[in-house]
Design a protein around this motif. Sequence first.
Motif, PDB file in Angstrom:
ATOM      1  N   PRO A  38      -7.160 -25.218 -18.812  1.00  0.00           N
ATOM      2  CA  PRO A  38      -6.263 -24.361 -19.805  1.00  0.00           C
ATOM      3  C   PRO A  38      -5.055 -24.916 -20.095  1.00  0.00           C
ATOM      4  CG  PRO A  38      -7.229 -22.981 -17.709  1.00  0.00           C
ATOM      5  CD  PRO A  38      -7.430 -24.826 -17.564  1.00  0.00           C
ATOM      6  N   PHE A  39      -4.418 -26.038 -19.430  1.00  0.00           N
ATOM      7  CA  PHE A  39      -3.139 -26.482 -19.674  1.00  0.00           C
ATOM      8  C   PHE A  39      -3.307 -27.809 -20.367  1.00  0.00           C
ATOM      9  CE2 PHE A  39      -2.564 -23.379 -16.150  1.00  0.00           C
ATOM     10  CZ  PHE A  39      -1.812 -22.773 -17.018  1.00  0.00           C
ATOM     11  N   LEU A  40      -4.523 -28.276 -20.538  1.00  0.00           N
ATOM     12  CA  LEU A  40      -4.741 -29.938 -21.077  1.00  0.00           C
ATOM     13  C   LEU A  40      -4.193 -30.313 -22.099  1.00  0.00           C
ATOM     14  CD1 LEU A  40      -6.003 -32.610 -20.466  1.00  0.00           C
ATOM     15  CD2 LEU A  40      -8.185 -31.608 -21.601  1.00  0.00           C
ATOM     16  N   SER A  41      -4.208 -29.308 -23.267  1.00  0.00           N
ATOM     17  CA  SER A  41      -3.356 -29.494 -24.617  1.00  0.00           C
ATOM     18  C   SER A  41      -1.982 -29.531 -24.612  1.00  0.00           C
ATOM     19  CB  SER A  41      -4.000 -28.382 -25.710  1.00  0.00           C
ATOM     20  OG  SER A  41      -3.761 -27.226 -25.084  1.00  0.00           O
ATOM     21  N   LYS A  42      -1.519 -28.611 -23.660  1.00  0.00           N
ATOM     22  CA  LYS A  42      -0.036 -28.711 -23.280  1.00  0.00           C
ATOM     23  C   LYS A  42       0.296 -29.722 -22.585  1.00  0.00           C
ATOM     24  CE  LYS A  42       1.971 -24.886 -22.069  1.00  0.00           C
ATOM     25  NZ  LYS A  42       3.003 -24.803 -23.192  1.00  0.00           N
ATOM     26  N   HIS A  49       3.588 -36.463 -24.634  1.00  0.00           N
ATOM     27  CA  HIS A  49       4.125 -36.617 -25.555  1.00  0.00           C
ATOM     28  C   HIS A  49       3.112 -37.275 -26.996  1.00  0.00           C
ATOM     29  CE1 HIS A  49       7.724 -35.598 -23.744  1.00  0.00           C
ATOM     30  NE2 HIS A  49       7.507 -36.658 -22.859  1.00  0.00           N
ATOM     31  N   PHE A  50       1.929 -36.695 -27.143  1.00  0.00           N
ATOM     32  CA  PHE A  50       0.903 -37.090 -27.954  1.00  0.00           C
ATOM     33  C   PHE A  50       1.162 -36.007 -29.357  1.00  0.00           C
ATOM     34  CE2 PHE A  50      -1.790 -38.757 -24.434  1.00  0.00           C
ATOM     35  CZ  PHE A  50      -1.663 -40.234 -24.735  1.00  0.00           C
ATOM     36  N   SER A  51       0.826 -36.569 -30.341  1.00  0.00           N
ATOM     37  CA  SER A  51       1.008 -35.818 -31.622  1.00  0.00           C
ATOM     38  C   SER A  51      -0.046 -34.861 -31.653  1.00  0.00           C
ATOM     39  CB  SER A  51       0.954 -36.710 -32.826  1.00  0.00           C
ATOM     40  OG  SER A  51      -0.420 -37.281 -32.649  1.00  0.00           O
ATOM     41  N   PHE A  52      -0.073 -33.967 -32.678  1.00  0.00           N
ATOM     42  CA  PHE A  52      -1.328 -32.882 -32.709  1.00  0.00           C
ATOM     43  C   PHE A  52      -2.373 -33.678 -33.079  1.00  0.00           C
ATOM     44  CE2 PHE A  52       1.768 -29.456 -33.681  1.00  0.00           C
ATOM     45  CZ  PHE A  52       1.461 -28.553 -32.737  1.00  0.00           C
ATOM     46  N   SER A  53      -2.223 -34.701 -33.880  1.00  0.00           N
ATOM     47  CA  SER A  53      -3.549 -35.371 -34.380  1.00  0.00           C
ATOM     48  C   SER A  53      -4.078 -36.053 -33.195  1.00  0.00           C
ATOM     49  CB  SER A  53      -3.438 -36.535 -35.509  1.00  0.00           C
ATOM     50  OG  SER A  53      -4.304 -37.135 -35.731  1.00  0.00           O
ATOM     51  N   GLN A  54      -3.170 -36.803 -32.244  1.00  0.00           N
ATOM     52  CA  GLN A  54      -3.776 -37.384 -31.073  1.00  0.00           C
ATOM     53  C   GLN A  54      -4.496 -36.413 -29.886  1.00  0.00           C
ATOM     54  OE1 GLN A  54      -0.112 -39.496 -30.187  1.00  0.00           O
ATOM     55  NE2 GLN A  54      -1.118 -41.467 -30.368  1.00  0.00           N
ATOM     56  N   LEU A  58      -8.361 -36.433 -28.587  1.00  0.00           N
ATOM     57  CA  LEU A  58      -8.524 -36.496 -27.211  1.00  0.00           C
ATOM     58  C   LEU A  58      -9.471 -35.341 -26.645  1.00  0.00           C
ATOM     59  CD1 LEU A  58      -5.067 -37.304 -25.512  1.00  0.00           C
ATOM     60  CD2 LEU A  58      -7.233 -38.862 -25.582  1.00  0.00           C
ATOM     61  N   MET A  59      -9.101 -34.123 -27.459  1.00  0.00           N
ATOM     62  CA  MET A  59      -9.890 -33.018 -27.009  1.00  0.00           C
ATOM     63  C   MET A  59     -11.254 -33.207 -27.601  1.00  0.00           C
ATOM     64  SD  MET A  59      -8.188 -31.010 -25.327  1.00  0.00           S
ATOM     65  CE  MET A  59      -8.660 -29.716 -25.157  1.00  0.00           C
ATOM     66  N   THR A  60     -11.388 -34.041 -28.742  1.00  0.00           N
ATOM     67  CA  THR A  60     -12.614 -34.522 -29.113  1.00  0.00           C
ATOM     68  C   THR A  60     -13.490 -35.292 -28.297  1.00  0.00           C
ATOM     69  OG1 THR A  60     -11.950 -34.392 -31.580  1.00  0.00           O
ATOM     70  CG2 THR A  60     -14.201 -35.734 -31.003  1.00  0.00           C
ATOM     71  N   ALA A  61     -12.654 -36.171 -27.761  1.00  0.00           N
ATOM     72  CA  ALA A  61     -13.316 -37.044 -26.696  1.00  0.00           C
ATOM     73  C   ALA A  61     -13.657 -35.982 -25.406  1.00  0.00           C
ATOM     74  CB  ALA A  61     -12.469 -38.070 -26.028  1.00  0.00           C
ATOM     75  N   PHE A  62     -13.024 -34.976 -24.990  1.00  0.00           N
ATOM     76  CA  PHE A  62     -13.498 -34.132 -24.072  1.00  0.00           C
ATOM     77  C   PHE A  62     -14.620 -33.383 -24.405  1.00  0.00           C
ATOM     78  CE2 PHE A  62     -13.618 -29.828 -22.226  1.00  0.00           C
ATOM     79  CZ  PHE A  62     -12.921 -29.821 -21.177  1.00  0.00           C
ATOM     80  N   GLY A  63     -14.900 -32.990 -25.694  1.00  0.00           N
ATOM     81  CA  GLY A  63     -16.250 -32.338 -26.306  1.00  0.00           C
ATOM     82  C   GLY A  63     -17.446 -33.359 -26.302  1.00  0.00           C
ATOM     83  N   PHE A 102      -3.598 -40.498 -13.264  1.00  0.00           N
ATOM     84  CA  PHE A 102      -3.059 -41.771 -13.516  1.00  0.00           C
ATOM     85  C   PHE A 102      -3.288 -42.700 -14.805  1.00  0.00           C
ATOM     86  CE2 PHE A 102      -4.043 -40.946  -8.719  1.00  0.00           C
ATOM     87  CZ  PHE A 102      -2.780 -40.855  -8.405  1.00  0.00           C
ATOM     88  N   ILE A 103      -3.813 -42.182 -15.704  1.00  0.00           N
ATOM     89  CA  ILE A 103      -4.036 -42.714 -17.018  1.00  0.00           C
ATOM     90  C   ILE A 103      -3.282 -41.972 -18.125  1.00  0.00           C
ATOM     91  CG2 ILE A 103      -5.855 -43.096 -18.687  1.00  0.00           C
ATOM     92  CD1 ILE A 103      -8.029 -42.841 -16.664  1.00  0.00           C
ATOM     93  N   THR A 104      -2.683 -42.824 -18.730  1.00  0.00           N
ATOM     94  CA  THR A 104      -1.418 -42.213 -19.604  1.00  0.00           C
ATOM     95  C   THR A 104      -1.597 -42.618 -21.003  1.00  0.00           C
ATOM     96  OG1 THR A 104       0.400 -43.705 -18.795  1.00  0.00           O
ATOM     97  CG2 THR A 104       0.295 -41.593 -17.791  1.00  0.00           C
ATOM     98  N   SER A 105      -1.958 -43.904 -21.318  1.00  0.00           N
ATOM     99  CA  SER A 105      -2.075 -44.429 -22.672  1.00  0.00           C
ATOM    100  C   SER A 105      -3.491 -43.776 -23.514  1.00  0.00           C
ATOM    101  CB  SER A 105      -2.419 -46.176 -22.493  1.00  0.00           C
ATOM    102  OG  SER A 105      -3.711 -46.270 -22.054  1.00  0.00           O
TER     103      SER A 105
END
Length: 405
Positions: A38-42, A49-54, A58-63, A102-105
């Motif tokens: 529920p809080f992944l996008s936030k 501090h990723f952009s909307f596009s990023q 990342l949510m596409t990678a999720f899907g 632990f992954i942030t890049s």
Amino acid sequence: MLKRQAQKYINTYKGFKREVWILAGITFVNRAGTMVLPFLSKYLKEDLHFSFSQVGWLMTAFGLGSMLGSFLGGKLSDKVGFYNIMTFSLFGSSILFIALQFITSFYALAIGIFILLTVADMFRPAMFVSLGTLATPDTRARSFTLVRLAVNLGFAAGPAIGGLLIMNLGYESIFWVDGLTCLSAVLLFLYFIPKPKHEIVPANDTHAHIKRSIPQAKFLWFLLASFGTAVLFFQLFSTLPLYHHDKYGLTEFQTGLLMTMNGLIIFFMEMPVVSYFEKRKTSMLKLMAVGSLLMSSSFLVLIPGWNSNILIISMLFMTFGEMFIFPFSNTFALSISPKHEQGKYMGFFTMSFSLAHICSSKGGLSVVDAYGYSSNWIFMTVIGVASLAVTFYLMRYMKSDVTSR
């Protein structure tokens, strides 16, 4: 009068096998701990501090991970059995949830999210197949509902607790909780549910002829309708939490409370609703059509952008839409799957949800970034109406197919 109504409510929970209750309990433990979603996008937008596009990618990678996991989970359930797949998925998820913090890049996180969801979503088609084995035919729809209620009860508790953990301990805490609850779930699963002796149905059994008579076109139309409503549903985990904050200044805890309301209503009302329509043998497609209309309405009311009270009304429409769609769509999908290929067919069914997650997240966030939230609510309303139209077409298609025989 009150006592009689209470007894009727209690009766809707009777008749389940012991294993179905245990599976529901394990599902609750697992889902209550799943606080990241529920809080992944936030988390990606505000903490990393990723952009909307990023965030959208990342949510596409999720899907994409969810799609692959759904396919593998369904395919392998037919090969090695649902028990082994569910065990592997829960145990693997426990390790991967803890590691993800632990992954942030950007690129490493995309790979991590993809792998996590591949492993985690192998569980879903295997769980559907397990209910086909563990539940009796006359309790199958209610068994799906019972497990879904466990999901929603966990969903009611998880976001509120997750919001408090984030506010007090930071986002890292929910990754630990997710991992440890997955580990608890797999230990409970192994201890309480013995491995079935005859879990895999041979391809040359007496049901093999069903493969040739499966209404493929009907199944594809059904998947398209399910895809449309799932696109709407997954806005709960991508654009809506951001909208709550950007438009109305809601905290993570307040967003969690809205989702808790959703889970509690479903927990108390869905089983009686499913039991009522199941006894009357109401068309599952008609109920899905009602659900599509309600889900569409949940976004329609957001378009004017009134005060924050509209968020409650929107969530109520979404909640009742879920209640009419998901229990019956699960049962419908399983009912037209060949016995020896249930894993594969339920894999395709869950893959439609995974694809919807990709389109919902990336599409919704892209529309918000380019045109604003109101345009996205219009877009989602149109998708909901299109899904309703597909469902009506499927009803006519099935009626004409029966008449022609």
